[in-house]
Design an enzyme around this catalytic site. Structure first.
Site, PDB file in Angstrom:
ATOM      1  N   ASP A   1      39.565 115.362  89.032  1.00 16.80           N
ATOM      2  CA  ASP A   1      38.137 115.594  89.219  1.00 16.80           C
ATOM      3  C   ASP A   1      37.978 117.012  89.780  1.00 16.80           C
ATOM      4  O   ASP A   1      38.963 117.656  90.148  1.00 16.80           O
ATOM      5  CB  ASP A   1      37.619 114.540  90.213  1.00 16.80           C
ATOM      6  CG  ASP A   1      36.108 114.417  90.205  1.00 16.80           C
ATOM      7  OD1 ASP A   1      35.449 115.099  89.399  1.00 16.80           O
ATOM      8  OD2 ASP A   1      35.582 113.621  91.012  1.00 16.80           O
TER       9      ASP A   1
ATOM     10  N   ASP B   1      28.961 113.086  86.890  1.00 18.32           N
ATOM     11  CA  ASP B   1      28.192 112.319  87.866  1.00 18.32           C
ATOM     12  C   ASP B   1      26.782 112.035  87.363  1.00 18.32           C
ATOM     13  O   ASP B   1      25.820 112.689  87.751  1.00 18.32           O
ATOM     14  CB  ASP B   1      28.159 113.073  89.193  1.00 18.32           C
ATOM     15  CG  ASP B   1      29.565 113.239  89.746  1.00 18.32           C
ATOM     16  OD1 ASP B   1      30.474 112.523  89.273  1.00 18.32           O
ATOM     17  OD2 ASP B   1      29.767 114.073  90.639  1.00 18.32           O
TER      18      ASP B   1
END
Lengths: 425, 905
Positions: free
Chosen positions: B505, B580
């Site tokens: 990430d 996200d």
């Protein structure tokens, strides 16, 4: 030797028979008696008996494949001799994972399953015995706590009555003081003369009354009355009733005073003294009233049918989990303290929230410190039976939502001695 | 995750959930974009110097001169194998080398001969070999036209927007004679900088020192006849790209965008500079190989016009901040040709382990081992299959990656073994920002080896991220990547086992306190600036991580690595997700075009966080998201730390059942999915694909992005509207029929079909003419289903034929590369279904067999005969449902790896 052979033969036949209809319990055997054809248990279809357990799902209800993984809705019966029999979904048959402790579900897989039923049974029996012992012991303790709870309840009720009495007295006095002050103010307006010296009888009398009460309550002599002090004194009052009546007498005595003199002029200092005293009585009165409403509030809480949870009221229980210390003060609040020392409220007493069958099985504490994405912290406490009262675990499955496991004898419920462990052959 | 720490304040102040646009540049705020965009179409100042032309068998070079400043450029032109043309433009004599993107092309592309057709003082005509294709180089002004027959396929610099900011000395350094003059010039320069931002640029509180000065490049492309362009992910936008005349261009600059906004051209986490242009007769592609910040303008002469007599044309213009122009023109002509052309350049989707195609359960965070065990048990208790459970950043010791929290994850090997016992796996996060902490082994080694990216002053670059102050390893260095890969060895990364995989990430890279939440462009990677390599960083992180996983198993096991940032070529290293997102219906909708766009540019293994990352979904939204996600390539539920729990069984038995049902649908289809992955690995074709890819001549399909195909045989129209009572799906293909996979009802193609829906509906159709293998015995995890038998769903077309494939291998090793697999063609014609070997040189044995054959659109036979490879014949029992014309053949029982046929009589 011959005899042994017979035993082997008997075993063998038993084995063959059970294999034929693998995966069913004895109560289902009747459905599988017919040898030519098989009627799906839901009655939807008749199939040749060879198609039972042939690893192809023919019946909608999955009943033709109790011993294979062929039917999506099917189930497999683990006999689990020595332990507890149970059903597993058909999808767990021959999936390489041992599910039945008797290893019966992995009859055609790479998994090397050992029969663990006997050990599991032993462990289970020991566990259940332990649970039963805990339950018995817990129930005994609970009985004691119930008895104590009843006493405590009465005590609290008495305490409430005493406090109410004190409040009544203070109110009387307060009224009197108020009228005195009004009188003084009126006099001051009418006769603005300076008060004469030496006329201190009334002052002294009044002093002795108010300050007397005040001193009585202000046990640590710091010049102010705290709730604790009132509480302590009320307990004292409760123990020694005479003190109260004496005090009462004093109050009564002063009450008669105004009628004796003829509006004696008051000094400025007296007037101020009067005002201060009035304020102190007011404060004392407020304090006692607060204490009353506090106690009332506490007594309004549901402490169970026998007040068995009442004893938890003034207690707090701590548990350290990783970097935090959690404190549960039942019927009051839950807090979390980090090793750095900052304390955060995880909720104040909300309500009982157990399921209908176990209403007192769960408590909820709400409206703790707010969370950054809205809402506030809350804690759900599950009560389980144990021989001592202690906080067992704390979890935060979602942010700001805490779950506690709280053990206490009062959570013990008399149950039928259940759960027969399948140990017969 | 996103930079909550830095940005939460901004969000809470604004009180909304939208992105704070002020944190990210508009074209106007990006000096080079503003500069370049100020150039308007017109006569190009560039002229081709034909006398400098050199033509070898495979390469043409030619100088271009800018008549305004006399700076010369070098044009290189190559004809590449597979119908592609490569055009490279660099400065003829740059002051210093300009960055050329390495490691993205899998090999130096093979060239094909070029030949001169004609030449005069106005230009040159070259033959591109096949199909009467020619390239015309016009000299004054310079332009390129690629022709096929009489048709212009594409023109370059036809609008005169070629621009090449040559490297130069600062003006004040060349004129140092008089102090006064210097002072005057510095005043002037400052003025110039304020206007142009050529030598320095500030954005918010961040200053970009630009020691190399201006270096932007730009080029325009005209696409005659084209009204539809696609690609250039990642944007939260429609599948069909919009014109950008009235707003910002589409931006390609890998950024960690907190709570991104939908339907706009803002940059997101990844960038693939590839655009596809489509018209009914032809599909072409442009691959702009540049890793710097890039903006893409799109305009169209027919946009917004209902009826136009003009020939439609789309004009595209690419602008990048640095590097060179290196563009691959993929000439199709079919969509699949373009996929294959692009795959020949950057490679295909890596073939994932089968388990990775199953369901993934993620949350920020599963708190400790007990939590993991109880979630795992929850899946068994509710009989929902899953393959991977994921751990986010909180599992580490203080955000030190490659470590475990010693209390919460005290015995990770035991935890992994417990999962292994159920044939399940785990993913743990490893981000590229490294906590600056002298007690942290990873940090010390990177620092001591000098592997950190440097700041402009030569020190280790430090930024703020999850662990606080963090360094960023220079993944552009091969030695750094090799070292990183070695850190995944079982003896280095303690507490790990074979069933632990990795999630990268924050690899844009995310720098909470950096400009636009990323790294300063003047940070230094050896000889290059971060400016040059920015969009490559995420690709390298995933590359090194995947390599580490391969190495730890001695090259035996396939890796599985998920990345958030990506670039062209990232498909070779694993999966990506759309970052996200939020628990909103529009985010569910946009997950379709976002993954479709990625698929078009090679990245097939795409998914969106099921349920939405931020906020808490309504139960209805969650169920609908599971239903959609189950039919997208990467199927993972994920949730933000601050949201309430949402494991599938927390919403009442009814909803648990709905979720269970759709996860099980996914698992029954795993054989088909797996075969699609194999196909994507072989061909580069997208798995999840827009309808126009299969129906390129049907304009009704060109803009569809609320439905999609999986492979070519399954059409999915997810329900993405709140409270929906029905959806209208377009079923393509004039002579096509489609079968509802749930009811087996047959529908004709080339129609819009209204389908009433309930909460349990997920409209899915199987194409008539296809054969889809399924495994109907859904178990706890995909590995538990390895030996299970297949059910074949044969959907007949109007000609009463059907075709399909069956691919089987061990599901987790690289042995398929050694031809250890089964690949069979299943075909139904003339009432006979047969299985024949498609890969006679491959060998693999399976215990799986054919359990059932379901023929849709069949008529009732009088008998059914199975013939096996050894010539044995047997009769099969069957069941015929006349109402739906469904014929079910009972238990053929033949091994799935063998030859067989079934005859209906």
């Amino acid at each position: 030797m011959h005899f042994h052979m017979i035993i082997v033969a008997v075993f063998w036949f038993g084995f063959v028979d059970s294999r034929k209809i693998r995966g069913i319990s004895s109560s289902y055997k009747r459905f599988f008696r017919e040898r030519k054809s098989f009627l799906c248990i839901d009655g939807s279809k008749i199939i040749p008996f060879e198609q039972v357990n042939d690893d192809y799902c023919d019946c909608e209800d999955g009943s033709d494949e109790p011993g294979t993984s062929a039917c999506p809705q099917g189930r497999f019966y683990c006999t689990n001799l020595g332990f507890r029999p149970h059903y597993i979904p058909s999808s767990r048959v021959n999936d390489g994972i041992c599910d039945c402790c008797d290893a019966s579900d992995e009859y055609n897989s790479h998994a090397h399953c050992q029969n663990a039923c006997w050990n599991l049974g032993q462990r289970e029996r020991a566990y259940v015995e332990g649970q039963m012992r805990t339950l018995d012991e817990g129930l005994q303790l609970k009985q004691q706590l119930i008895e104590e709870g009843v006493l405590l309840w009465r005590e609290k009720q008495a305490q409430l009555r005493e406090l109410q009495q004190v409040a009544e007295d203070l109110q009387t006095k307060l009224e009197e003081r108020r009228s005195r002050k009004q009188e003084a103010d009126r006099l001051k307006e009418q006769t603005p003369r300076p008060p004469e010296a030496g006329d201190g009888r009334l002052f002294r009398g009044q002093n002795s009354t108010v300050t007397g009460t005040f001193k009585l309550l202000d046990s640590n002599k710091d010049g102010s009355i705290t709730v604790d002090e009132v509480q302590a004194k009320v307990a004292l009052v409760h123990d020694e009733e005479r003190v109260l009546s004496e005090d009462e007498a004093v109050i009564k005595d002063t009450h008669g005073a105004p009628g004796v003199g003829e509006d004696p002029p008051l000094k400025v200092a007296d007037r101020e003294w009067e005002a201060t005293n009035l304020k102190k009585v007011e404060e004392a009165y407020d304090t006692v009233n607060m204490e009353i409403s506090d106690l009332r509030e506490k007594l309004a809480i549901d402490y169970g049918p026998d007040w068995e949870f009442l004893f938890l009221n003034s207690q707090c229980y701590k548990l350290k989990v990783y970097e935090y210390t959690y404190t549960l003060c039942p019927f009051n609040q839950v807090t979390q303290q980090s090793t750095a020392g900052t304390e955060v409220s995880l909720g104040r007493w909300g309500m009982w929230e157990g399921p209908p069958k176990n209403q007192y099985g769960r408590m909820v504490y709400e409206n703790g410190e707010p969370c950054w994405q809205g809402g506030s912290r809350s804690t759900t406490v599950t009560l389980t039976c144990g021989t001592e009262t202690a906080l067992r675990s704390v979890k935060e499955p979602s942010k700001c939502q805490y779950i506690m496991d709280f053990q206490t004898p009062v959570a013990c419920q008399p149950v039928l001695k259940q759960r027969g462990i399948h140990s017969e052959l | 995750m996103a930079p909550v720490l830095v940005l939460w304040l901004a969000m809470s102040l604004s009180g909304t959930w939208a992105v704070d646009k002020g944190n990210f540049k508009t074209c106007d705020q990006s000096a080079f974009c503003k500069r370049q965009r100020a150039l308007k179409p017109g006569d190009s100042p560039y002229r081709a110097l034909l006398e400098t032309m050199e033509l070898t068998n495979t390469r043409l070079t030619l100088q271009l001169i800018n008549d305004n400043n006399k700076v010369r450029l070098l044009l290189e032109l190559y004809r590449l194998q597979g119908n592609m043309t490569r055009v490279k433009i660099n400065e003829l004599k740059p002051l210093k080398p300009r960055f050329e993107v390495p490691d993205v092309l899998i090999t130096e592309p093979s060239t094909e001969p070029l030949s001169l057709l004609s030449q005069d003082e106005n230009g040159v005509v070259l033959s591109l070999g096949t199909e009467s294709q020619r390239v015309i180089i016009s000299a004054r002004p310079f332009r390129l036209d690629i022709m096929e027959g009489p048709e212009v396929l594409m023109s370059l610099n036809s609008r005169g927007l070629l621009a090449f900011e040559h490297l130069r000395m600062r003006k004040d350094t060349s004129l140092l004679i008089h102090i006064l003059a210097q002072w005057m010039i510095s005043i002037f320069k400052e003025e110039e900088e304020k206007v142009d931002g050529m030598w320095e640029e500030t954005f918010k509180s961040h200053s970009d020192s630009k020691p190399n000065g201006p270096s932007a490049i730009s080029l325009d492309f005209s696409l005659p006849g084209v009204e539809h362009v696609y690609g250039i992910p990642e944007h939260a936008d429609t599948l069909r790209l919009k014109t950008t005349d009235n707003g910002d261009p589409y931006r390609l600059y890998n950024l960690d965008v907190f709570q991104y906004e939908l339907y706009n051209p803002m940059a997101l986490y990844g960038a693939v500079p590839v655009m596809l242009a489509h018209k009914a007769q032809r599909t072409t592609g442009i691959f702009w190989l540049n890793a710097a910040e890039t903006w893409v303008d799109i305009s169209s002469n027919t946009a917004g016009k209902v009826c136009s007599s003009e020939t439609p044309q789309t004009d595209v213009r690419w602008i990048s901040e640095s590097g060179i122009i290196d563009v691959f023109i993929m000439l199709g002509p079919t969509p699949k040709d373009v996929f294959s052309q692009y795959a020949s350049l950057t490679g295909t989707q890596s073939f994932p382990p089968l388990a990775a195609v199953g369901y993934h359960q993620c949350r920020w965070n599963y708190n400790d081992q007990e939590d993991v065990a109880s979630v795992d048990a929850g899946f068994d208790e509710h009989d929902i299959p899953y393959d991977y459970i994921w751990l986010d950043i909180e599992h580490t010791d203080g955000k030190r990656y490659f470590t475990w929290d010693s209390h919460k994850f005290a015995s990770p090997k035991e935890m992994l073994q417990a999962l292994e016992d159920k044939k399940r796996k785990m993913v743990a996060i490893v981000d590229p920002h490294i906590k600056v902490d002298s007690n942290y082994k990873i940090h010390n080694e990177i620092r001591n080896k000098g592997f950190y990216i440097k700041n402009k002053d030569g020190g280790d670059y430090e930024g703020w991220c999850w662990p606080g102050s963090a360094g960023y390893p220079d993944f552009t260095r091969p030695d750094m990547r090799a070292w990183w890969a070695s850190m995944f060895a079982y003896d280095q990364y303690e507490g790990t086992a074979e069933n632990l995989y990795t999630w990268n990430d924050m690899n844009e890279p995310s720098v909470f306190n950096g400009p636009e939440v990323t790294m300063h462009k003047d940070a230094v990677h050896g000889a290059w600036e971060h400016r040059d390599v920015h969009n490559l960083y995420g690709l390298y992180v995933q590359m090194a991580t995947a390599e580490g996983q391969i190495q730890r198993s001695g090259g035996v096991e396939r890796p599985f690595v998920l990345t958030r940032a990506f670039f062209a070529g990232s498909q070779r290293y694993g999966a990506v997700w759309t970052g996200d997102n939020a628990a909103e219906w529009d985010h569910l909708k946009v997950s379709i075009p976002m993954c479709l766009s990625l698929g078009l540019v090679g990245i097939s293994f795409c998914g969106a966080d099921v349920g939405g990352f931020f906020k808490s979904p309504s139960t209805e939204l969650l169920v609908r998201w599971y239903q959609t996600g189950a039919y997208q390539p990467f199927f993972r539920a994920h949730a933000h730390l601050d949201t309430p729990r949402r494991e599938p069984w927390l919403f009442g038995p009814e909803n648990t059942a709905l979720i269970r049902d759709v996860v099980r649908q996914r698992y029954t289809l795993l054989p088909y999915w797996y075969q699609q992955f194999y196909h994507a690995y072989r061909t580069g074709e997208p798995i999840m694909r827009p309808l126009w890819v299969e129906y390129p001549q049907d304009p009704a399909t060109f803009a569809l992005d609320d439905e999609f195909l999986i492979g070519k045989d399954l059409l999915v129209h997810p329900v993405t509207e709140e409270g929906a009572r029905g959806v209208t799906a377009y079923l393509p293909g004039k002579d096509q029929v489609w079968f509802d996979v749930h009811t087996f009802q047959k529908h004709n193609g080339a129609q819009s079909l209204y389908i009433p829906v309930t909460m349990s509906s997920i409209p899915v159709f199987q194409r008539g003419g296809s054969i889809i293998p399924r495994k109907m015995r859904v178990r706890r995890s995909s590995s538990c289903m390895t030996h299970d038998p297949y059910t074949l769903y044969v959907a007949l077309n109007l000609q009463r034929t059907a075709e399909g494939e069956l691919y089987i291998d061990d599901g987790h090793t690289f042995n398929y590369e050694k031809k250890e697999f089964i690949h069979r063609r299943l075909s139904f014609a003339k009432n006979m279904l047969s299985s024949v070997n498609l890969a006679t040189d491959a060998e693999f044995s399976t215990g799986s067999w054919i359990e059932r054959i379901v023929i849709l659109g069949a008529s009732k036979p009088s008998k059914v005969t199975l013939k096996t490879a050894d010539g044995q014949e047997s009769q099969l029992e069957f069941d015929f449902d006349a109402s739906m014309s469904v014929l079910t053949l009972r238990k053929p029982g033949v091994n799935a790896g063998l030859d067989w046929n079934v005859m209906l009589q």
